[in-house]
Scaffold this motif. Sequence first.
Motif, PDB file in Angstrom:
ATOM      1  N   VAL A 271      -2.069  11.032   6.212  1.00 30.74           N
ATOM      2  CA  VAL A 271      -1.981  10.158   5.436  1.00 30.74           C
ATOM      3  C   VAL A 271      -0.501   9.507   5.517  1.00 30.74           C
ATOM      4  O   VAL A 271       0.533  10.072   4.915  1.00 30.74           O
ATOM      5  CB  VAL A 271      -2.083  10.612   3.828  1.00 30.74           C
ATOM      6  CG1 VAL A 271      -1.838   9.407   2.714  1.00 30.74           C
ATOM      7  CG2 VAL A 271      -3.335  11.327   3.866  1.00 30.74           C
TER       8      VAL A 271
ATOM      9  N   PRO B 202       0.897  -1.313   0.037  1.00 29.01           N
ATOM     10  CA  PRO B 202      -0.030  -0.023  -0.028  1.00 29.01           C
ATOM     11  C   PRO B 202       0.958   1.264   0.092  1.00 29.01           C
ATOM     12  O   PRO B 202       1.867   1.377   0.964  1.00 29.01           O
ATOM     13  CB  PRO B 202      -0.803  -0.442   1.190  1.00 29.01           C
ATOM     14  CG  PRO B 202       0.016  -0.958   2.323  1.00 29.01           C
ATOM     15  CD  PRO B 202       0.787  -1.936   1.428  1.00 29.01           C
TER      16      PRO B 202
ATOM     17  N   LEU C   1      -0.182   4.609   0.348  1.00 29.20           N
ATOM     18  CA  LEU C   1      -0.803   5.801   1.215  1.00 29.20           C
ATOM     19  C   LEU C   1      -1.218   5.297   2.477  1.00 29.20           C
ATOM     20  O   LEU C   1      -0.831   6.019   3.560  1.00 29.20           O
ATOM     21  CB  LEU C   1      -2.142   6.391   0.503  1.00 29.20           C
ATOM     22  CG  LEU C   1      -1.983   6.907  -1.074  1.00 29.20           C
ATOM     23  CD1 LEU C   1      -3.109   7.521  -1.392  1.00 29.20           C
ATOM     24  CD2 LEU C   1      -0.923   7.824  -0.861  1.00 29.20           C
ATOM     25  N   SER C   2      -1.494   3.897   2.885  1.00 29.92           N
ATOM     26  CA  SER C   2      -2.004   3.515   4.252  1.00 29.92           C
ATOM     27  C   SER C   2      -0.851   3.391   5.150  1.00 29.92           C
ATOM     28  O   SER C   2      -1.105   3.149   6.471  1.00 29.92           O
ATOM     29  CB  SER C   2      -3.137   2.582   4.008  1.00 29.92           C
ATOM     30  OG  SER C   2      -2.337   1.445   3.527  1.00 29.92           O
ATOM     31  N   GLN C   3       0.288   3.361   4.482  1.00 35.66           N
ATOM     32  CA  GLN C   3       1.581   2.992   5.379  1.00 35.66           C
ATOM     33  C   GLN C   3       2.628   3.770   4.789  1.00 35.66           C
ATOM     34  O   GLN C   3       2.764   3.868   3.759  1.00 35.66           O
ATOM     35  CB  GLN C   3       1.548   1.548   5.769  1.00 35.66           C
ATOM     36  CG  GLN C   3       2.318   0.589   4.400  1.00 35.66           C
ATOM     37  CD  GLN C   3       2.467  -0.774   4.868  1.00 35.66           C
ATOM     38  OE1 GLN C   3       1.571  -1.419   5.421  1.00 35.66           O
ATOM     39  NE2 GLN C   3       3.088  -1.379   4.218  1.00 35.66           N
TER      40      GLN C   3
END
Length: 265
Positions: free
Chosen positions: A145, A16, A18-20
Motif C-alpha cells: 500500500v 489519493p 493510499l494508492s500513491q
Amino acid sequence: WMLDAYDDRVIAYDYPTLSQQALASAMGLHRLLSGRVDGPIDVVSHSQGGLVTRYWLEVFDARRLEETRSIFVAGTLAGTSLAAPWALRRAMKGLANVAWVVTQGAKVAGGVPWFGALAGLIALLQKSVDFLAKTPAIDAGVAMVPGLSGMSKVGTNAELRELHRACRSVPEGYFAITGDFEPAREGWAFWRRFFSRTKDGAADLLFRAPNDLVVDTEAMTRLGDGREIPGDRVHHFKAGAAHVHHTNYFEQEATVEVIRRWLNR
C-alpha cells in the motif's frame, strides 16, 4: 471564513491517500500550481497532507518556501506508527491477548452450548493472529500500500529519511496544531482493568507514546534529526482537552481561532 478572508481565492487539492505515496501527490500539486499561481500561498493541511506539503515545498518548489505560511494540523511530518509494521505486529499480538482473555471466560461458561462454539472460534482466531504476527506478512502488506508505506515511521523509510536529512533549518512559516487523545475518565477505568488481565498487560496496542489515535504527537512537529517546529508556533490540545482526536480538530473553535491568528486574517 476562508472564502471571505481570501476573496474566493481558495484552492482545495484532492489526492489519493493510499494508492500513491505522498511524494507522488506532492509532484502532482507542484505541476498543478506551477505557472498558474504566483505570489505567497497560505497552506492548511491535515494528516498526510502535511507530508505532501513538505515534499512540495522542500523538494519540488523550494523557491516558495520562504514566502509560504503552512499550518500542519496533525501532520504525519515524521510518519506514523499506525503504518509501521512493528506497531501493527504489536497490535496483532495484543488482539491475540484479548482473544485469550475471552477464551478463558468462555471456558468458565463452558456449560452453555454456544459458549463452547464461541471459545473454539476465538481460539482459532488467536492462533491465526499470533501466527501472522510472527511472519513477514505484515511487512509485505504495508509495502503493498504505497500511501501507507510512505508514512511508515520506521528507519527503513528511505523517502522520509532523505527528507529529514535535507532539512537544515526550520522554515519561519511553519506552524503546527497537535493533539494527545485521552478517553473519558469513566471509560478509561474499564479499559485499564480489562487490559491488566492480558498476557502482556499492554493497554496501548499501537503506540508507545502520546498520540491522537492515528499519528504520534511528536511526529506532528518533527522535521528532521534535532529539528522541530518551535513551541511558540505550536498549538497543542492536551490529553483530555475536548477529547480531541485525529478526525475532529476542525470541529474545535480553538483550531479556527489559531489558524486565523497565525495567518493574520
